[in-house]
Scaffold this active site. Sequence first.
Site, PDB file in Angstrom:
ATOM      1  N   HIS A 143       0.728  -0.577   0.434  1.00  0.00           N
ATOM      2  CA  HIS A 143      -0.150  -0.051  -0.110  1.00  0.00           C
ATOM      3  C   HIS A 143       0.937   1.192  -0.442  1.00  0.00           C
ATOM      4  O   HIS A 143       2.243   1.430   1.002  1.00  0.00           O
ATOM      5  CB  HIS A 143      -1.532   0.132   1.431  1.00  0.00           C
ATOM      6  CG  HIS A 143      -2.006   0.774   1.246  1.00  0.00           C
ATOM      7  ND1 HIS A 143      -1.424   2.194   1.519  1.00  0.00           N
ATOM      8  CD2 HIS A 143      -3.460   1.403   0.935  1.00  0.00           C
ATOM      9  CE1 HIS A 143      -2.289   3.067   1.441  1.00  0.00           C
ATOM     10  NE2 HIS A 143      -3.535   2.111   1.277  1.00  0.00           N
ATOM     11  N   ASP A 222       3.017  -3.731   7.823  1.00  0.00           N
ATOM     12  CA  ASP A 222       1.954  -2.810   8.065  1.00  0.00           C
ATOM     13  C   ASP A 222       1.025  -3.792   8.279  1.00  0.00           C
ATOM     14  O   ASP A 222       0.058  -4.616   6.968  1.00  0.00           O
ATOM     15  CB  ASP A 222       1.913  -2.690   6.895  1.00  0.00           C
ATOM     16  CG  ASP A 222       1.377  -1.493   6.084  1.00  0.00           C
ATOM     17  OD1 ASP A 222      -0.309  -1.941   7.342  1.00  0.00           O
ATOM     18  OD2 ASP A 222       0.859  -1.236   5.052  1.00  0.00           O
ATOM     19  N   GLN A 225      -4.491  -4.509   7.530  1.00  0.00           N
ATOM     20  CA  GLN A 225      -5.288  -5.451   7.090  1.00  0.00           C
ATOM     21  C   GLN A 225      -5.137  -6.605   8.042  1.00  0.00           C
ATOM     22  O   GLN A 225      -6.380  -7.112   8.370  1.00  0.00           O
ATOM     23  CB  GLN A 225      -5.392  -5.484   5.842  1.00  0.00           C
ATOM     24  CG  GLN A 225      -5.798  -4.615   4.554  1.00  0.00           C
ATOM     25  CD  GLN A 225      -7.186  -3.960   4.627  1.00  0.00           C
ATOM     26  OE1 GLN A 225      -7.606  -4.221   5.196  1.00  0.00           O
ATOM     27  NE2 GLN A 225      -7.483  -2.931   4.324  1.00  0.00           N
ATOM     28  N   LYS A 248      -9.737   1.013  10.689  1.00  0.00           N
ATOM     29  CA  LYS A 248      -9.711  -0.735  10.666  1.00  0.00           C
ATOM     30  C   LYS A 248     -10.495  -1.683  11.221  1.00  0.00           C
ATOM     31  O   LYS A 248     -10.420  -1.810  11.159  1.00  0.00           O
ATOM     32  CB  LYS A 248      -8.787  -0.746   8.709  1.00  0.00           C
ATOM     33  CG  LYS A 248      -8.403   0.431   8.154  1.00  0.00           C
ATOM     34  CD  LYS A 248      -7.499  -0.206   7.631  1.00  0.00           C
ATOM     35  CE  LYS A 248      -6.816   1.205   6.286  1.00  0.00           C
ATOM     36  NZ  LYS A 248      -8.094   1.321   4.941  1.00  0.00           N
ATOM     37  N   CYS A 390      -4.773   2.557  -3.877  1.00  0.00           N
ATOM     38  CA  CYS A 390      -3.147   3.099  -3.146  1.00  0.00           C
ATOM     39  C   CYS A 390      -2.300   2.008  -3.161  1.00  0.00           C
ATOM     40  O   CYS A 390      -1.668   1.833  -2.115  1.00  0.00           O
ATOM     41  CB  CYS A 390      -3.880   3.668  -1.843  1.00  0.00           C
ATOM     42  SG  CYS A 390      -4.901   5.305  -1.579  1.00  0.00           S
TER      43      CYS A 390
END
Length: 475
Positions: A143, A222, A225, A248, A390
């Site tokens: 991302h 990261d 998600q 999120k 993105c």
Amino acid sequence: MTATIEHASCTTVGTEAGAQALAQAPVSALLTVVGGTTTVPLVDGTQRVYANLDYAASAPALEAVAARVAEVLPLYASVHRGAGYLSQVSTALYESARQTIARFVGARPDDVAIITRNTTDSLNLLAGVVPAGGRVLALDLEHHANLLPWLHADRSAAGHRTTILPIRATVAETLESLGAELAAQEYALVTVTGASNVTGESLPLDRVIELAHAHGARVAVDGAQLVPHRGFSLAASGADYVAFSGHKTYAPFGAGALVGRRDWLDTGTPHLAGGGAVRDVRTDRTVWQPAPARHEAGSPNVIGAIALAEACDQLAALPAGALAAHEAALRSRLVEGLAAIDGVELARIWADSDEPVGVLTFTVPGHDSGLVAAYLAAEHGIGVRDGRFCAHPLLAHLGASGGAIRASVGVGTTSEAVDRLLVGLAAYLSEGPRSSYEVVDGCWAVVDDTRPLLAVHGLDHLAATAAAACGPALD
């Protein structure tokens, strides 16, 4: 790299996909979310409960999170230096939230948790504290939040260099390439997604961490998600840092977190210059605080941190394996249903990846992704994402530079939403839209849209500003 768009094998359209999905056992929501029963108007004059399949962009708040915010708002006051009773209460709540957030991602005793705005903010902060001269290694599937901070720092006075490594056709080949690069050059940090925001796939983090540590490099994950979909533990994985977002993780109140090793964060460049980050200031010198205060200048987002902590507690309280099982059932239903619709192609990065989270992307060749998304919203009450998410380099690898459609699920998703998407797509391909659509300033919109605005203060000028608000079609 050989990325793939998988072609559906079935030659039927119509309602077969929906019938196939409906024949499976129904899936209920795992936790109750705010807005789970909100209805939206359709172009035919009816209303339907909104089918939210856009969790990967921003997840709705848990009802427990909203209740927690309502509970603490009357106690809200300044933090850290206030002598008043409510200031002391707010400070205690804020610092307790920090501990909860750190515990949720398995922080080690000597790790530090910094409250940020979101994953992007967290990774920009981390990019600013990598020691001068240290090289950073990232993959080109990331991302933009895990690409641009490193590239920006590479071109600034930060003093480190970034290598973007192309992904390969398989997980095995990508790991081999990663290992070879680490052996060929000394790196301070490897930064990698825990789960792709495009396909839900990931490299096996245990192998990435093992390779990086074997060559003296730290690992940043990261977790935007990964954390809300599967959970994550710094201590169990051995990763050095994890970044994630409240919006999120069912707490859309503007807070995120960076959690990990203290040393770089204690001595690195402060993320913001301002009050609270300093011990003493003179006109000729500044003495900075160690982390976390070093990187939290200004008044912090107390309510956002408390909301995120509550969301973490709610997810942590789920029975072991419940979250993964819920998403696996919904994702399987989606994948099987999409494969049954001729004319739909499912994106996949690697043929040998396994256990993706509840995020997937598909295209409808010959049809603009923005049009399909607008149709699903206007005629079926479905919210999906369209564009390049993105993640422009990855979409280019997948052969979808013109954009694609992403469906993503979460704890509040039911099988009804998935089934409605499958039926809607089949109807689009077999019957076509019932309304006319046009592109207005880069966004698809219903021609002469007669859907009424919701009766919410602030929407009176929506009709005049909708085109400007929708943003570039390929974000």
